[in-house]
Design an enzyme around this catalytic site. Sequence first.
Site: not given
Length: 320
Positions: A11, A177
């Site tokens: 995706r 992150h």
Amino acid sequence: MKVSVIGASGRVGKAAAFCLAEDSVVSKMVLLSREKSLDKIQGESLDMNDALAAKDIRVSITASSNFEDMAGSKIVIIAAGVPRTPEMTRMDLAIPNAKIVAEYSRLVAKHAPESIILVITNPVDVMTYVAHKASGFPRNRVIGLGNHLDSLRLKNLIARHFNIHVSEIHTRIIGEHGDHMVLLLSSTSIGGILFKDFSQYQSFDVDGIIDKVKNAGSYVINKKGATEYGPAYAVSNIVKTILNDEKRILTLTTYLDGEIYGISDVCLGVPVMLGKNGVERIIKVKMDENELNAFKIAGDAVKKSTDEIMSTLEGQFDFK
């Protein structure tokens, strides 16, 4: 300009590919996947071409499972990996994704040896290190999405909190992150005014905002199953900056060798000047004491995770 996307059946990979095509920053794009996903990316390429025709955009899009087709790419995006589910942390993905990223990084080095690698796969700081070592590329040509997306999310939250246009918000998140991201509040400004001097500063819940940024990906995954548009447009920012040689300062994951407070042999999110050669300069940022301590903790945490992952890959890959 030619860009290849490895993992274009996923995706995030397909969304990033479409964003790049829609922005007209590439002339050729190769969507790459394993043989079993070839039909899917062929369908994606046809669908993208139909959409681009409606906007009078012409981009050559090729779907392929032959990795030789990435030859001549200026940038190769690695978006392949095990998808993250709501109950998983980014680090839960580390071992299976490290093997995938290492394999593809070696293929990039073989078929597109002059390219720049942009890693999206999570945990992106560790995966950027794996890609750097597996490809043997100089560190300026291996970068990770890192804190660029986190910083965009933070800008959006601050803008919405104060009801101010997002372009007036200048802020950064650095470090990992993940759980050890660091908000550079000391250098954050709104409309050129330092945040600590902003009249509505006292109404801002710093800890609450950081928690929202940390959990933004998980929140989206819980609601719709995956993040797509945010990462895709962040990737488009990065690719455009490189292809247009814009010399913009973005917060990306890069390999550190002591440039920032002596932290070395680890990939972390820091401000870098980005241009046609990839990372052209690492920007040393001024931090207050709390920010510096948090950044060092982030470095230690990512370094520990990286060492653990690299030890599991020893004997399987020939690292440079």
